[in-house]
Design an enzyme around this catalytic site. Structure first.
Site, PDB file in Angstrom:
ATOM      1  N   ARG A  59       0.808  -1.220   0.000  1.00  0.00           N
ATOM      2  CA  ARG A  59       0.000   0.000   0.000  1.00  0.00           C
ATOM      3  C   ARG A  59       0.844   1.275   0.000  1.00  0.00           C
ATOM      4  NH1 ARG A  59      -1.726   4.179   0.615  1.00  0.00           N
ATOM      5  NH2 ARG A  59      -3.788   4.954   1.233  1.00  0.00           N
ATOM      6  N   LYS A  60       2.105   1.145   0.340  1.00  0.00           N
ATOM      7  CA  LYS A  60       3.002   2.309   0.425  1.00  0.00           C
ATOM      8  C   LYS A  60       2.347   3.474   1.169  1.00  0.00           C
ATOM      9  CE  LYS A  60       5.777   1.076  -3.625  1.00  0.00           C
ATOM     10  NZ  LYS A  60       4.995   0.003  -4.270  1.00  0.00           N
ATOM     11  N   PHE A  61       1.949   3.194   2.409  1.00  0.00           N
ATOM     12  CA  PHE A  61       1.384   4.233   3.278  1.00  0.00           C
ATOM     13  C   PHE A  61       2.411   5.353   3.436  1.00  0.00           C
ATOM     14  CE2 PHE A  61      -0.813   0.358   4.633  1.00  0.00           C
ATOM     15  CZ  PHE A  61      -2.133   0.788   4.693  1.00  0.00           C
TER      16      PHE A  61
END
Ligand code: S5P
Length: 264
Positions: A92-94
Site C-alpha cells: 500500500r506504500k502508506f
C-alpha cells in the site's frame, strides 16, 4: 533443513515474529520469491495463485487495482493464499501521518484484517510505524512493516542521505520487518545491507531473469545477484505473471533464489 541452518545471523537476530515466519515458509518451500500479483481481475489472480502457489513464499497485492474487487471474493483469495502457506503482503506504500495511516488500514479494504506485511514510506516521520502496528493490534494481529529505503524506478527521489535516515530510524523500531531495497543495482544493495546490519530484512523488487530496462522507468537486475548482495526476498511481478508458463518460470525463480541463499 532447519531455518537457522540456512539463514544464519538473520534467523538468530530476528526479533519480530513475522521475520521468523517468513524464513520458516521460505525454508520449507526452498523459495525466496514474493509474487507481485499485479493482475486486474479476481479470476486471473486466483488462477495465478493456484498455478504458482507451491513455488513462492509470499503474495504481494495491490488491493486497489482490481477491477471487480469484492469483500467476499477477496476473502476467498486470501483463503487460497493461506492454503498455499503464503504470507500476504499489501504493497500500500502508506505515507500519511500515523493516525491517518492507521485509519487507512481499515476502511473498505480492511487491510489490517488480512495483511501480514505492508509497505510504508517514512517521509512523514517514524510514527507511521506505530500507527500501522496499532491498526493490527486492534484486530488482535501483529504484522511487519517494510520501509522503502530505496526504489527500483529510474529518477526516484530517495537519495542516499534519505535512505540512510530511513535505515537509522527503522532498525530501532520493533514493528519494522525490514526495508525495500533496489534489486536492480546490486552495488546499492550491498551498501544498504551494510547499513542495515544483520537483524532486519531487505526485500527487493526490480528483479527479472531478463535484466535491463522495463516499462515506464522500471529497471531490472539479476535475482541471483540481489540475494548475494544481501536481499532476503526477491519480489517478482511481470517476470512471472506475464510469462506464458507462470508455474514453470516461478519454479526457476525459486531455485535461483534458494541457490543464491545457500551460496551466500
Ligand atoms: O521500488 C519499488 C518498490 C516496489 S514495492 N519498485 C517496485 O517495482 N515495487 C513493486 O514491485 C511494484 O509496485 C510492483 O508491484 C512490483 C514490480 O513488478 P514487476 O512487474 O516490475 O516485476
Amino acid at each position: 533443513m532447519q531455518p537457522g541452518e540456512v539463514w544464519g545471523n538473520r534467523w538468530s537476530n530476528a526479533v519480530l515474529p513475522m521475520a521468523r515466519r517468513y524464513m520458516e515458509v521460505a525454508t520449507q518451500k526452498q523459495s525466496l520469491v514474493c509474487l507481485a500479483a499485479d493482475r486486474n481481475t479476481m479470476s486471473s489472480l486466483l488462477e495465478l495463485i493456484n498455478e504458482v502457489g507451491p513455488y513462492i513464499a509470499a503474495l504481494k497485492t495491490h488491493v486497489d487495482l482490481v477491477d471487480d474487487w469484492s469483500p467476499e471474493g477477496w476473502k476467498a483469495l486470501c483463503d487460497v493464499a493461506k492454503q498455499h502457506n503464503l504470507l500476504i503482503f499489501e504493497d500500500r506504500k502508506f505515507a500519511d501521518i500515523g493516525k491517518i495511516s492507521k485509519s487507512q488500514m481499515s476502511g473498505i479494504y480492511d487491510i489490517r484484517s488480512w495483511s501480514d506485511i505492508v509497505t510504508a514510506h517514512l517521509i512523514s516521520g517514524p510514527d507511521i510505524v506505530d500507527g500501522l502496528q496499532s491498526a493490527w493490534k486492534d484486530v488482535n494481529r501483529e504484522g511487519g512493516v517494510l520501509l522503502l529505503a530505496q526504489m527500483s524506478s529510474r529518477g526516484n527521489l530517495l537519495t542516499e542521505e534519505y535512505s540512510e535516515k530511513v535505515v537509522e530510524k527503522g532498525i530501532q523500531s520493533h514493528g519494522v520487518l525490514g526495508f525495500i531495497g533496489n534489486g536492480s543495482r546490486p552495488d546499492e544493495l550491498k551498501d544498504l545491507r551494510q547499513r542495515v546490519g544483520e537483524q532486519k530484512m531487505i526485500w527487493t523488487p526490480g528483479v527479472n531473469i531478463a535484466v535491463g530496462d522495463g516499462e515506464m522507468g522500471q529497471r531490472y537486475g539479476s535475482p541471483y545477484d540481489a540475494v548475494i548482495a544481501g536481499s532476503d526476498c526477491i519480489i517478482v511481478g511481470s517476470g512471472i505473471h506475464r510469462n506464458e508458463n507462470p508455474s514453470e518460470i516461478a519454479k526457476q525463480y525459486a531455485q535461483l533464489s534458494w541457490q543464491a541463499l545457500l551460496d551466500r
